[in-house]
Design a protein around this motif. Structure first.
Motif, short mmCIF file in Angstrom:
data_model
loop_
_atom_site.label_atom_id
_atom_site.label_comp_id
_atom_site.label_asym_id
_atom_site.label_seq_id
_atom_site.Cartn_x
_atom_site.Cartn_y
_atom_site.Cartn_z
N GLN A 117 69.51 -2.51 125.12
CA GLN A 117 68.63 -2.73 126.25
C GLN A 117 67.31 -3.37 125.80
O GLN A 117 66.76 -4.23 126.50
CB GLN A 117 68.34 -1.41 126.98
CG GLN A 117 69.56 -0.81 127.66
CD GLN A 117 70.14 -1.74 128.72
OE1 GLN A 117 71.18 -2.33 128.52
NE2 GLN A 117 69.42 -1.87 129.83
N LEU A 120 67.90 -7.06 125.15
CA LEU A 120 68.04 -7.77 126.41
C LEU A 120 66.68 -7.96 127.08
O LEU A 120 66.40 -9.03 127.66
CB LEU A 120 68.99 -7.01 127.35
CG LEU A 120 70.46 -7.00 126.94
CD1 LEU A 120 71.27 -6.16 127.92
CD2 LEU A 120 71.02 -8.42 126.88
N ARG A 121 65.82 -6.94 127.02
CA ARG A 121 64.48 -7.10 127.59
C ARG A 121 63.69 -8.17 126.84
O ARG A 121 62.90 -8.91 127.43
CB ARG A 121 63.74 -5.77 127.55
CG ARG A 121 64.27 -4.73 128.51
CD ARG A 121 63.25 -3.61 128.71
NE ARG A 121 62.84 -2.99 127.46
CZ ARG A 121 63.49 -1.98 126.87
NH1 ARG A 121 64.59 -1.49 127.43
NH2 ARG A 121 63.04 -1.46 125.75
N CYS A 123 64.93 -10.80 125.45
CA CYS A 123 65.47 -12.12 125.80
C CYS A 123 65.27 -12.47 127.27
O CYS A 123 65.43 -13.64 127.65
CB CYS A 123 66.96 -12.18 125.47
SG CYS A 123 67.35 -11.95 123.72
N GLU A 124 64.96 -11.47 128.09
CA GLU A 124 64.89 -11.69 129.53
C GLU A 124 63.79 -12.68 129.89
O GLU A 124 62.66 -12.60 129.41
CB GLU A 124 64.64 -10.36 130.24
CG GLU A 124 64.79 -10.42 131.74
CD GLU A 124 64.66 -9.05 132.37
OE1 GLU A 124 65.17 -8.86 133.48
OE2 GLU A 124 64.05 -8.16 131.74
N GLY A 125 64.13 -13.63 130.76
CA GLY A 125 63.16 -14.60 131.24
C GLY A 125 62.94 -15.78 130.32
O GLY A 125 62.15 -16.68 130.65
N ARG A 126 63.59 -15.83 129.18
CA ARG A 126 63.40 -16.95 128.24
C ARG A 126 64.45 -18.03 128.49
O ARG A 126 65.53 -17.77 129.01
CB ARG A 126 63.48 -16.46 126.79
CG ARG A 126 62.42 -15.42 126.43
CD ARG A 126 62.59 -14.95 125.01
NE ARG A 126 61.62 -13.92 124.66
CZ ARG A 126 60.41 -14.16 124.15
NH1 ARG A 126 60.02 -15.41 123.92
NH2 ARG A 126 59.59 -13.17 123.85
N MET A 153 56.54 -8.83 133.91
CA MET A 153 57.08 -10.18 133.83
C MET A 153 56.44 -11.01 134.94
O MET A 153 56.53 -10.66 136.12
CB MET A 153 58.60 -10.17 133.99
CG MET A 153 59.21 -11.57 133.98
SD MET A 153 61.00 -11.57 134.13
CE MET A 153 61.43 -10.88 132.55
N SER A 179 60.22 -17.95 134.93
CA SER A 179 59.45 -17.02 134.12
C SER A 179 58.38 -17.76 133.32
O SER A 179 58.35 -18.99 133.26
CB SER A 179 60.37 -16.25 133.18
OG SER A 179 60.86 -17.12 132.16
N ALA A 185 64.70 -17.50 137.05
CA ALA A 185 64.67 -16.15 137.62
C ALA A 185 64.86 -16.26 139.13
O ALA A 185 64.48 -17.26 139.74
CB ALA A 185 63.35 -15.45 137.30
#
Length: 347
Positions: A117, A120-121, A123-126, A153, A179, A185
């Protein structure tokens, strides 16, 4: 054996009529076998001892093992009870071991889940071609946390959105965003949340249909306000609430929208029920022939119509019988009653 030897002291109790009960086949066979065994033991004892007494017969049945022994039965029941208890205890012990093993497995998987998790956080929004430092990924995988966990974010609206059609069953709006890293997003808003979000953006134009009114104790109720000036007193069709007081056009519009949503939900549920019923009973929904079109007026006496008049022409004559009657078939009295003139009425 003499008759006196078979007589027991004291008066015998009166015989009670016995009611036969149905006996299963297996029990009946077992009972017959038991009776045969008891009879054989009694016959053998009497043949051996001649005039055997009741005590001798009971002792012979006891030795043969066919005499009821309450202590023996109680011991058997106790043994069965103890065996069942032991089996239950063994099953409970096995369940405890399985529960401990499951908890142990969850404990082993928990760090891996937290690490996944965290990555994943991170990598999120990239963007898909963004490069992350190996040290940042290693810290996230090792500690289950990232340096960005405490930061929100930030998304930028791309000035586009997918708005549902009025006929769509699921009212979902997808707002396209980007993002801070340039990644894609989407903000997904469904149902009445769309109206709530719009009302937060500009409450002067759009109001949440479920938002409370400042006059909520009176607005939308059947209680008349102290000052009725500027209020609306109407019955919103679909709500089934009767006449209600509303303080502003916005509250009236919200009530009408709520009624529309409720009616749409009822119609949707009815359509679903019809679809299910059609699937379960397809024969009842077979195509039916179209209803017959209206029949043209036809004279009750000769059968002429507007398109096929009598030879020489005729016209419709009003009459007290309220039937379709042409002038060629009407009697002079009927023509006089209708004040019908040949010169002006025939076609």
């Amino acid at each position: 054996m003499t008759a006196s030897s078979q007589t027991l002291p004291g008066a015998l109790p009166p015989e009670q009529p016995s009611v036969p009960r149905p006996v299963p086949l297996s029990q009946g066979l077992a009972a017959k076998a038991s009776e045969a065994a008891a009879a054989a033991v009694i016959d053998a004892t009497m043949a051996e001892n001649g005039g055997a007494t009741g005590e001798e017969l009971a002792a012979a049945e006891q030795r043969a093992g066919i005499l009821f022994d309450a202590a023996h039965v109680e011991a058997a029941v106790s043994a069965a009870r103890e065996q069942a208890h032991a089996e239950d205890q063994a099953e409970l012990a096995q369940l405890r071991e399985e529960l401990v093993a499951a908890r142990r497995e969850l404990g082993l998987l928990a760090p891996a889940y937290r690490a996944r998790q965290a990555v994943l956080r991170l990598c999120e929004g990239r963007r898909g071609d963004d490069l992350l430092l190996v040290s940042a990924v290693a810290v996230a995988a090792e500690s289950g946390a990232t340096a960005l966990d405490g930061l929100p974010m930030r998304l930028t609206w791309l000035r586009s959105a997918d708005v549902p059609e009025a006929t769509d069953r699921v009212q979902r709006t997808v707002v396209h965003c980007e993002s801070s890293y340039g990644g894609r997003a989407e903000l997904v808003v469904e149902g009445d949340d769309r109206m709530a979000l719009a009302s937060m953006l500009d409450s002067s134009i759009i109001r949440d249909i479920h938002a409370p009114c400042p006059h909520e104790q009176t607005c939308g109720s059947d209680i008349a306000p102290p000052d009725e000036f500027g209020w609306f007193h109407l019955d919103v069709g679909g709500l089934g609430e009767g006449l209600r007081w509303y303080c502003s056009p916005g509250c009236v519009n919200a009530a009408m929208l709520r009624a529309g949503r409720e009616l749409a939900a009822i119609d949707e549920a009815a359509d679903d029920m019809i679809a299910v019923d059609q699937a379960e009973h397809p024969g009842e929904y077979a195509e039916r022939p179209a209803e017959e079109t209206a029949v043209d007026a036809r004279c009750a006496r000769c059968g002429c119509t507007e398109d096929a008049a009598c030879e020489g022409g005729c016209a419709w004559v009003p009459n007290t019988q309220m039937i379709d009657l042409c002038s060629a078939c009407a009697t002079p009295a009927e023509l006089d009653a209708a004040s019908w003139k040949t010169s002006g009425g025939e076609s």
